[in-house]
Design an enzyme around this catalytic site. Structure first.
Site, PDB file in Angstrom:
ATOM      1  N   THR A 133      -3.392  -8.405  11.192  1.00  0.00           N
ATOM      2  CA  THR A 133      -4.275  -7.826  10.182  1.00  0.00           C
ATOM      3  C   THR A 133      -5.685  -8.373  10.359  1.00  0.00           C
ATOM      4  O   THR A 133      -5.883  -9.539  10.681  1.00  0.00           O
ATOM      5  CB  THR A 133      -3.774  -8.102   8.742  1.00  0.00           C
ATOM      6  OG1 THR A 133      -4.708  -7.515   7.814  1.00  0.00           O
ATOM      7  CG2 THR A 133      -3.630  -9.586   8.453  1.00  0.00           C
TER       8      THR A 133
ATOM      9  N   HIS B  65       0.812  -1.223   0.000  1.00  0.00           N
ATOM     10  CA  HIS B  65       0.000   0.000   0.000  1.00  0.00           C
ATOM     11  C   HIS B  65       0.841   1.267   0.000  1.00  0.00           C
ATOM     12  O   HIS B  65       0.333   2.341   0.268  1.00  0.00           O
ATOM     13  CB  HIS B  65      -0.949  -0.006   1.216  1.00  0.00           C
ATOM     14  CG  HIS B  65      -1.909  -1.149   1.192  1.00  0.00           C
ATOM     15  ND1 HIS B  65      -2.500  -1.650   2.327  1.00  0.00           N
ATOM     16  CD2 HIS B  65      -2.355  -1.925   0.176  1.00  0.00           C
ATOM     17  CE1 HIS B  65      -3.285  -2.660   2.007  1.00  0.00           C
ATOM     18  NE2 HIS B  65      -3.211  -2.859   0.706  1.00  0.00           N
TER      19      HIS B  65
HETATM   20  C1  BV8 Z   1      -8.524  -2.226  -5.255  1.00  0.00           C
HETATM   21  C2  BV8 Z   1      -3.337   2.893   2.513  1.00  0.00           C
HETATM   22  C3  BV8 Z   1      -9.207  -2.309  -7.507  1.00  0.00           C
HETATM   23  C4  BV8 Z   1      -4.032   4.031   3.091  1.00  0.00           C
HETATM   24  C5  BV8 Z   1      -4.874   1.086   2.555  1.00  0.00           C
HETATM   25  C6  BV8 Z   1     -16.092  -5.083  -1.270  1.00  0.00           C
HETATM   26  C7  BV8 Z   1     -15.628  -6.377  -1.099  1.00  0.00           C
HETATM   27  C8  BV8 Z   1     -14.282  -6.698  -1.298  1.00  0.00           C
HETATM   28  C9  BV8 Z   1     -13.378  -5.705  -1.649  1.00  0.00           C
HETATM   29  C10 BV8 Z   1     -13.858  -4.430  -1.810  1.00  0.00           C
HETATM   30  C11 BV8 Z   1     -15.184  -4.108  -1.624  1.00  0.00           C
HETATM   31  N1  BV8 Z   1     -15.320  -2.779  -1.845  1.00  0.00           N
HETATM   32  C12 BV8 Z   1     -14.130  -2.255  -2.166  1.00  0.00           C
HETATM   33  C13 BV8 Z   1     -13.245  -3.253  -2.173  1.00  0.00           C
HETATM   34  C14 BV8 Z   1     -11.837  -3.160  -2.503  1.00  0.00           C
HETATM   35  C15 BV8 Z   1     -11.085  -2.509  -1.347  1.00  0.00           C
HETATM   36  C16 BV8 Z   1     -11.286  -3.262  -0.055  1.00  0.00           C
HETATM   37  O1  BV8 Z   1     -10.697  -4.297   0.148  1.00  0.00           O
HETATM   38  N2  BV8 Z   1     -12.146  -2.703   0.818  1.00  0.00           N
HETATM   39  C17 BV8 Z   1     -12.383  -3.351   2.094  1.00  0.00           C
HETATM   40  C18 BV8 Z   1     -12.486  -2.289   3.188  1.00  0.00           C
HETATM   41  C19 BV8 Z   1     -13.664  -4.179   1.978  1.00  0.00           C
HETATM   42  N3  BV8 Z   1      -9.702  -2.595  -1.742  1.00  0.00           N
HETATM   43  C20 BV8 Z   1      -9.194  -1.615  -2.507  1.00  0.00           C
HETATM   44  O2  BV8 Z   1      -9.801  -0.615  -2.826  1.00  0.00           O
HETATM   45  C21 BV8 Z   1      -7.784  -1.864  -3.003  1.00  0.00           C
HETATM   46  N4  BV8 Z   1      -7.742  -1.572  -4.402  1.00  0.00           N
HETATM   47  O3  BV8 Z   1      -9.255  -3.122  -4.948  1.00  0.00           O
HETATM   48  O4  BV8 Z   1      -8.409  -1.719  -6.506  1.00  0.00           O
HETATM   49  C22 BV8 Z   1      -8.572  -1.900  -8.763  1.00  0.00           C
HETATM   50  C23 BV8 Z   1      -7.868  -2.843  -9.501  1.00  0.00           C
HETATM   51  C24 BV8 Z   1      -7.306  -2.460 -10.700  1.00  0.00           C
HETATM   52  C25 BV8 Z   1      -7.422  -1.128 -11.156  1.00  0.00           C
HETATM   53  C26 BV8 Z   1      -8.104  -0.186 -10.374  1.00  0.00           C
HETATM   54  C27 BV8 Z   1      -8.689  -0.563  -9.180  1.00  0.00           C
HETATM   55  C28 BV8 Z   1      -6.820  -0.925  -2.300  1.00  0.00           C
HETATM   56  C29 BV8 Z   1      -6.739  -1.301  -0.842  1.00  0.00           C
HETATM   57  C30 BV8 Z   1      -5.637  -0.451  -0.192  1.00  0.00           C
HETATM   58  C31 BV8 Z   1      -6.254   0.657   0.612  1.00  0.00           C
HETATM   59  N5  BV8 Z   1      -5.211   1.346   1.324  1.00  0.00           N
HETATM   60  N6  BV8 Z   1      -3.875   1.728   3.124  1.00  0.00           N
HETATM   61  C32 BV8 Z   1      -3.265   4.476   4.294  1.00  0.00           C
HETATM   62  O5  BV8 Z   1      -2.712   3.619   5.020  1.00  0.00           O
HETATM   63  O6  BV8 Z   1      -3.284   5.683   4.522  1.00  0.00           O
HETATM   64  S1  BV8 Z   1      -5.644  -0.130   3.397  1.00  0.00           S
HETATM   65  C33 BV8 Z   1      -5.496   0.071   5.077  1.00  0.00           C
HETATM   66  O7  BV8 Z   1      -6.135  -1.090   5.610  1.00  0.00           O
HETATM   67  C34 BV8 Z   1      -4.084   0.023   5.636  1.00  0.00           C
HETATM   68  O8  BV8 Z   1      -3.071  -0.217   4.685  1.00  0.00           O
HETATM   69  C35 BV8 Z   1      -4.156  -1.179   6.567  1.00  0.00           C
HETATM   70  O9  BV8 Z   1      -2.964  -1.809   6.719  1.00  0.00           O
HETATM   71  C36 BV8 Z   1      -5.094  -2.014   5.783  1.00  0.00           C
HETATM   72  C37 BV8 Z   1      -5.649  -3.249   6.361  1.00  0.00           C
HETATM   73  O10 BV8 Z   1      -5.989  -3.004   7.669  1.00  0.00           O
HETATM   74  P1  BV8 Z   1      -5.147  -3.825   8.762  1.00  0.00           P
HETATM   75  O11 BV8 Z   1      -3.699  -3.632   8.487  1.00  0.00           O
HETATM   76  O12 BV8 Z   1      -5.642  -5.217   8.822  1.00  0.00           O
HETATM   77  O13 BV8 Z   1      -5.482  -3.016  10.056  1.00  0.00           O
HETATM   78  P2  BV8 Z   1      -6.799  -3.141  10.938  1.00  0.00           P
HETATM   79  O14 BV8 Z   1      -6.826  -1.962  11.845  1.00  0.00           O
HETATM   80  O15 BV8 Z   1      -7.963  -3.428  10.051  1.00  0.00           O
HETATM   81  O16 BV8 Z   1      -6.559  -4.469  11.789  1.00  0.00           O
HETATM   82  C38 BV8 Z   1      -5.541  -4.509  12.753  1.00  0.00           C
HETATM   83  C39 BV8 Z   1      -5.518  -5.940  13.250  1.00  0.00           C
HETATM   84  O17 BV8 Z   1      -4.419  -6.076  14.153  1.00  0.00           O
HETATM   85  C40 BV8 Z   1      -6.757  -6.327  14.007  1.00  0.00           C
HETATM   86  O18 BV8 Z   1      -7.163  -7.618  13.588  1.00  0.00           O
HETATM   87  C41 BV8 Z   1      -6.294  -6.365  15.474  1.00  0.00           C
HETATM   88  O19 BV8 Z   1      -6.956  -7.369  16.225  1.00  0.00           O
HETATM   89  C42 BV8 Z   1      -4.855  -6.734  15.309  1.00  0.00           C
HETATM   90  N7  BV8 Z   1      -3.958  -6.273  16.376  1.00  0.00           N
HETATM   91  C43 BV8 Z   1      -3.993  -5.084  17.037  1.00  0.00           C
HETATM   92  N8  BV8 Z   1      -2.946  -5.020  17.909  1.00  0.00           N
HETATM   93  C44 BV8 Z   1      -2.251  -6.194  17.764  1.00  0.00           C
HETATM   94  C45 BV8 Z   1      -2.897  -6.987  16.797  1.00  0.00           C
HETATM   95  N9  BV8 Z   1      -2.442  -8.210  16.445  1.00  0.00           N
HETATM   96  C46 BV8 Z   1      -1.341  -8.662  17.063  1.00  0.00           C
HETATM   97  N10 BV8 Z   1      -0.671  -7.959  17.993  1.00  0.00           N
HETATM   98  C47 BV8 Z   1      -1.092  -6.729  18.369  1.00  0.00           C
HETATM   99  N11 BV8 Z   1      -0.422  -6.055  19.322  1.00  0.00           N
END
Ligand code: BV8
Ligand code: ZN
Length: 243
Positions: free
Chosen positions: A190, A121
């Site tokens: 994640t 990302h």
């Molecule tokens: C794309 C940059 C197409 C920004 C980020 C419907 C269904 C399926 C998919 C989609 C949909 N609608 C839209 C989509 C696609 C979409 C998507 O997946 N949406 C999701 C929300 C459903 N994806 C996209 O848009 C991607 N692009 O599909 O493009 C395309 C193809 C060709 C041509 C044109 C277009 C782009 C996705 C990238 C978005 N950008 N980041 C920024 O950071 O400023 S994503 C963002 O979420 C971050 O990068 C982050 O890393 C990422 C994932 O989140 P996590 O890292 O998992 O973080 P989160 O807080 O969610 O979870 C933390 C976890 O850690 C938890 O489980 C917690 O329990 C755990 N934890 C906490 N502390 C600890 C721990 N574990 C262990 N130890 C600890 N101490």
């Protein structure tokens, strides 16, 4: 299975594995004090990330999106890698073949000594021009002016993949390839919700690799994993290393 038994099992799998792939998310940086996306600290001025990290939000109000990134850059600039990041860098040194894939943009894997994390990302310290092909590292905290401009006059943007944007092709190809050939896949901190990153461990499962999850909570991936360890990555990852 207790965590202790599971850790002994995973250490054995690490020693047996020919090729290891690791996918990290915001959770690995939580113990460094960087708020996760979907955790309690994940909001900013009551905006969910999905509402700000989009090309539409940036086109509508580049200053607001840059204020969010400026705030995150200031937070990240004061944070350091935690034992989880260092353990993965050590794992890369101990094991002949480890590919680190990260969804994080905070650069803490690089600071911990990981050789070349695949940054799905992008990188919060990289900017690029919205018009010309200018791209550079920018570590200015705070940023002035907001929004920053290119010498060509156009507005600069964070070199980060927003929702609805394609991931960098080469990085994604390499991550896909690593997931396809891994015989052990570690998924760390994640929520396994964001695509296409969340599909990487699924691909490994289809190829009958062993998949191990390390997370404080249950995720949609948990029930598919060979082992899903409940715990903090900063505590667990160091225990997986050889002596
Ligand atoms: C794309 C940059 C197409 C920004 C980020 C419907 C269904 C399926 C998919 C989609 C949909 N609608 C839209 C989509 C696609 C979409 C998507 O997946 N949406 C999701 C929300 C459903 N994806 C996209 O848009 C991607 N692009 O599909 O493009 C395309 C193809 C060709 C041509 C044109 C277009 C782009 C996705 C990238 C978005 N950008 N980041 C920024 O950071 O400023 S994503 C963002 O979420 C971050 O990068 C982050 O890393 C990422 C994932 O989140 P996590 O890292 O998992 O973080 P989160 O807080 O969610 O979870 C933390 C976890 O850690 C938890 O489980 C917690 O329990 C755990 N934890 C906490 N502390 C600890 C721990 N574990 C262990 N130890 C600890 N101490
Ligand atoms: Zn330019």
């Amino acid at each position: 299975m207790t965590n202790q038994v599971a850790i002994v099992q995973i250490r054995g799998w690490l020693q047996e594995a020919r090729r290891v792939a690791v996918l990290t998310g915001a959770g690995i940086s939580a113990e460094s004090g960087i708020p996760t996306f979907r955790g309690t600290g994940g909001l900013w001025r009551n905006f969910p990330a999905e509402q700000l990290a989009t090309p539409e939000a940036f086109a509508r109000d580049p200053a607001l999106v840059w204020e969010w990134y400026d705030w995150r850059r200031a937070v990240v600039a004061e944070k350091s890698p935690n034992p989880g990041h260092f353990a993965l860098a050590e794992m890369e040194r101990q094991h002949p073949s480890v590919t680190l894939i990260t969804q994080n943009v905070d650069g803490l894997h690089d600071l911990a000594g990981s050789a070349s994390p695949l940054k799905l990302h992008g990188d919060i310290w990289q900017v690029r021009c919205t018009q010309c092909d200018y791209r550079a590292t920018n570590r200015e905290v705070p940023l002035t002016p907001i929004p920053p401009r290119c010498s060509c006059g156009a507005v600069l943007r964070p070199d980060i993949v927003w929702f609805g944007e394609a991931l960098p092709e080469g990085v994604l190809r390499n991550a896909w390839a690593a997931a396809q050939i891994a015989d052990l896949f570690l998924v760390v901190g994640t929520s396994a919700l964001v695509q296409p990153a969340a599909s990487l461990p699924r691909l490994a499962l289809e190829r009958h690799a062993r998949v191990v999850e390390i997370n404080l909570e249950h995720t949609p991936l948990s029930r598919h994993c060979d082992i899903s360890l409940r715990g903090a990555s900063g505590e667990i990852l160091p225990l997986l290393l050889g002596d």
